[in-house]
Design a protein around this motif. Structure first.
Motif, mmCIF file in Angstrom:
data_model
loop_
_atom_site.group_PDB
_atom_site.id
_atom_site.type_symbol
_atom_site.label_atom_id
_atom_site.label_comp_id
_atom_site.label_asym_id
_atom_site.label_seq_id
_atom_site.Cartn_x
_atom_site.Cartn_y
_atom_site.Cartn_z
ATOM 1 N N LYS A 66 0.892 8.916 -6.161
ATOM 2 C CA LYS A 66 1.405 10.528 -6.134
ATOM 3 C C LYS A 66 2.263 10.870 -7.412
ATOM 4 O O LYS A 66 1.972 11.962 -7.878
ATOM 5 C CB LYS A 66 2.469 10.632 -4.935
ATOM 6 C CG LYS A 66 1.589 10.718 -3.574
ATOM 7 C CD LYS A 66 2.523 10.877 -2.367
ATOM 8 C CE LYS A 66 1.863 10.862 -1.070
ATOM 9 N NZ LYS A 66 2.595 11.107 0.121
ATOM 10 N N VAL A 110 -4.735 5.798 -0.233
ATOM 11 C CA VAL A 110 -4.421 6.244 1.117
ATOM 12 C C VAL A 110 -5.527 5.506 2.208
ATOM 13 O O VAL A 110 -5.075 4.943 3.073
ATOM 14 C CB VAL A 110 -4.630 7.510 1.383
ATOM 15 C CG1 VAL A 110 -4.514 8.005 2.763
ATOM 16 C CG2 VAL A 110 -3.303 8.552 0.691
ATOM 17 N N SER A 111 -6.471 5.366 1.444
ATOM 18 C CA SER A 111 -7.560 4.659 2.274
ATOM 19 C C SER A 111 -7.282 3.310 2.464
ATOM 20 O O SER A 111 -7.394 2.575 3.405
ATOM 21 C CB SER A 111 -9.068 4.828 1.621
ATOM 22 O OG SER A 111 -10.010 4.122 2.389
ATOM 23 N N LYS A 117 -4.346 1.922 2.503
ATOM 24 C CA LYS A 117 -3.230 1.659 3.415
ATOM 25 C C LYS A 117 -3.915 1.823 5.010
ATOM 26 O O LYS A 117 -3.460 0.952 5.806
ATOM 27 C CB LYS A 117 -2.269 2.715 3.299
ATOM 28 C CG LYS A 117 -0.883 2.592 4.202
ATOM 29 C CD LYS A 117 0.068 3.584 4.341
ATOM 30 C CE LYS A 117 1.122 3.545 5.206
ATOM 31 N NZ LYS A 117 1.949 4.748 5.173
ATOM 32 N N SER A 118 -4.925 2.502 5.147
ATOM 33 C CA SER A 118 -5.252 2.725 6.481
ATOM 34 C C SER A 118 -6.056 1.601 6.710
ATOM 35 O O SER A 118 -5.775 1.092 7.923
ATOM 36 C CB SER A 118 -6.263 3.886 6.503
ATOM 37 O OG SER A 118 -5.797 5.317 6.120
ATOM 38 N N ILE A 131 0.803 4.227 -3.037
ATOM 39 C CA ILE A 131 0.680 5.687 -2.632
ATOM 40 C C ILE A 131 1.616 6.306 -3.508
ATOM 41 O O ILE A 131 1.458 7.568 -3.914
ATOM 42 C CB ILE A 131 0.739 5.622 -1.112
ATOM 43 C CG1 ILE A 131 -0.696 5.428 -0.481
ATOM 44 C CG2 ILE A 131 0.776 7.380 -0.944
ATOM 45 C CD1 ILE A 131 -0.429 5.312 1.048
ATOM 46 N N LEU A 152 -5.347 8.320 -5.761
ATOM 47 C CA LEU A 152 -4.393 8.722 -4.488
ATOM 48 C C LEU A 152 -5.240 8.516 -3.256
ATOM 49 O O LEU A 152 -4.765 7.741 -2.359
ATOM 50 C CB LEU A 152 -3.811 9.975 -4.531
ATOM 51 C CG LEU A 152 -2.930 10.486 -3.501
ATOM 52 C CD1 LEU A 152 -1.689 9.444 -3.240
ATOM 53 C CD2 LEU A 152 -2.442 11.870 -3.803
ATOM 54 N N ARG A 211 0.809 -1.082 0.123
ATOM 55 C CA ARG A 211 -0.007 -0.160 0.096
ATOM 56 C C ARG A 211 0.772 1.272 -0.130
ATOM 57 O O ARG A 211 0.630 2.391 -0.645
ATOM 58 C CB ARG A 211 -0.886 0.012 1.298
ATOM 59 C CG ARG A 211 -1.857 -0.896 1.311
ATOM 60 C CD ARG A 211 -2.797 -1.445 -0.082
ATOM 61 N NE ARG A 211 -3.598 -2.356 0.041
ATOM 62 C CZ ARG A 211 -4.237 -2.919 -0.919
ATOM 63 N NH1 ARG A 211 -4.145 -2.140 -2.138
ATOM 64 N NH2 ARG A 211 -5.203 -3.871 -0.817
ATOM 65 N N ASP A 212 1.838 1.001 0.579
ATOM 66 C CA ASP A 212 2.898 2.482 0.784
ATOM 67 C C ASP A 212 3.433 2.458 -0.905
ATOM 68 O O ASP A 212 3.385 3.656 -1.000
ATOM 69 C CB ASP A 212 3.972 2.142 1.530
ATOM 70 C CG ASP A 212 3.738 2.291 3.139
ATOM 71 O OD1 ASP A 212 2.993 3.348 3.302
ATOM 72 O OD2 ASP A 212 4.437 1.893 4.105
#
Length: 278
Positions: A74, A133-134, A136-137, A70, A129, A66-67
Motif C-alpha cells: 500500500k 492480499v491474495s 494473506k487470504s 500488504i 498489492l 502477509r499483513d
C-alpha cells in the motif's frame, strides 16, 4: 424387576494400554460427573498436539508477515502515485512549452516516456498489492486448517480418557493398569441410583377395565418389597402388544426417587394397583 432408567455404556474411544485409573471409583463403584475413570497411554497424542500447536504458531507468524507485506504494498502504491502525479504535471508543462515552440520534440518524447513509465510503475505496484492480499487470504486459510488440525489432535487426546458423564453407580468396572483395550470396547456401565423403574407384565384381562384395574399411564401404584416396605410409583408405560402365548402386556412403573435409592437392580418386587379414580 427393578431396572435402571438411564443405564449408559462407557466405551473406549481409542485403542491403547491403560496407564491411569481412578482408584476411588474402583473401590467405591461410584463416580461423579466429569470424573476421570481410565486413562490410556497418551504420549504420542500429546506430542501430536504440541506439534500441531507449533505449526499454528508458525502459520500465525506467516499471517503477520502477509499483513506487513500488504502494508508495504500500500505504501508503494501511494508513493508511485505521487510520482505519477508529479510526472503528469511535468508532462503538461513540457507539452505547453512544446506547443509554444520553446522545446523541441525530443524533450516532449522524453516526458511522454517518463509518463508511461510512471503509469506502468503504478500498475505494477497495484498488482503487487493484489498479490499480497491474495497471499494473506491463503495464509488465513492455512491458519484455519492448522487450527482445525489442533482441535482434531486435542480430540484424539481427550478420547484417551474415559470420564463419567454424570453422577452415578458403576457396573462391570474392572480395569487394570497395563491392560490394552480396543476402540469401542466397553469400559463400564453407569446409572443414576435415584432413577429406577419396575418392569413387569400384566394380563390382558386386567387392562380391559382400566378404571378398576388402575393400569393407566400416569396412575399411581404401590411397589411391595420382599421386606414389606411399600414404595410409591407411577405407571409410565403400558405396552400395546400382548404376548401370544402368555397374554401378558409389558408395563413400566416409574419409582419415587427417594425410594429408588434404596432398591437394588434386578430386585424382585410385588405390585399393588390402585383404582384409576384414586
Amino acid at each position: 424387576t427393578v431396572v435402571a432408567n438411564n443405564k449408559t455404556g462407557l466405551s473406549y474411544q481409542a485403542r491403547g494400554c491403560i496407564t491411569g485409573l481412578s482408584q476411588a471409583a474402583v473401590k467405591s463403584g461410584k463416580a461423579t460427573a466429569g470424573q476421570m475413570l481410565v486413562e490410556l497411554d497418551d504420549r504420542s497424542a500429546t506430542l501430536a498436539v504440541k506439534s500441531s500447536r507449533a505449526r499454528v504458531s508458525d502459520l500465525e507468524a506467516a499471517v503477520d508477515e502477509r499483513d506487513f507485506a500488504i502494508t508495504v504494498a500500500k505504501a508503494n502504491v501511494a508513493r508511485v502515485k505521487e510520482e505519477q502525479d508529479f510526472v503528469d504535471r511535468e508532462f503538461e508543462r513540457t507539452r505547453v512549452l512544446f506547443q509554444r515552440g520553446l522545446l523541441d520534440e525530443t524533450k516532449l518524447e522524453t516526458a511522454e516516456r517518463r509518463k508511461l513509465d510512471a503509469t506502468f510503475a503504478v500498475d505494477r505496484m497495484e498488482e503487487a498489492l493484489v498479490r499480497a492480499v491474495s497471499a494473506k487470504s491463503r495464509a488465513n486459510i492455512a491458519l484455519e486448517i492448522g487450527q482445525l488440525e489442533v482441535r482434531a489432535r486435542e480430540i484424539d487426546l481427550e478420547d484417551l480418557t474415559v470420564r463419567s458423564p454424570f453422577d452415578g453407580v458403576l457396573l462391570n468396572f474392572e480395569p487394570n493398569i497395563g491392560d490394552c483395550v480396543s476402540q469401542g470396547s466397553l469400559a463400564a456401565q453407569i446409572y443414576s441410583p435415584e432413577k429406577k423403574s419396575v418392569e413387569t407384565f400384566i394380563f390382558v384381562d386386567q387392562l380391559v377395565d382400566t378404571v378398576s384395574a388402575g393400569v393407566v399411564v400416569g396412575n399411581p401404584v404401590n411397589i411391595i418389597r420382599i421386606n414389606g416396605q411399600t414404595c410409591p410409583g407411577v405407571f409410565s408405560l403400558v405396552g400395546t402388544e400382548a404376548n401370544l402365548e402368555s397374554q401378558k402386556v409389558k408395563t413400566t412403573i416409574e419409582l419415587d426417587a427417594s425410594c429408588a435409592l434404596t432398591m437394588f437392580l434386578n430386585e424382585a418386587v410385588g405390585i399393588k394397583t390402585l383404582p384409576a379414580n384414586g
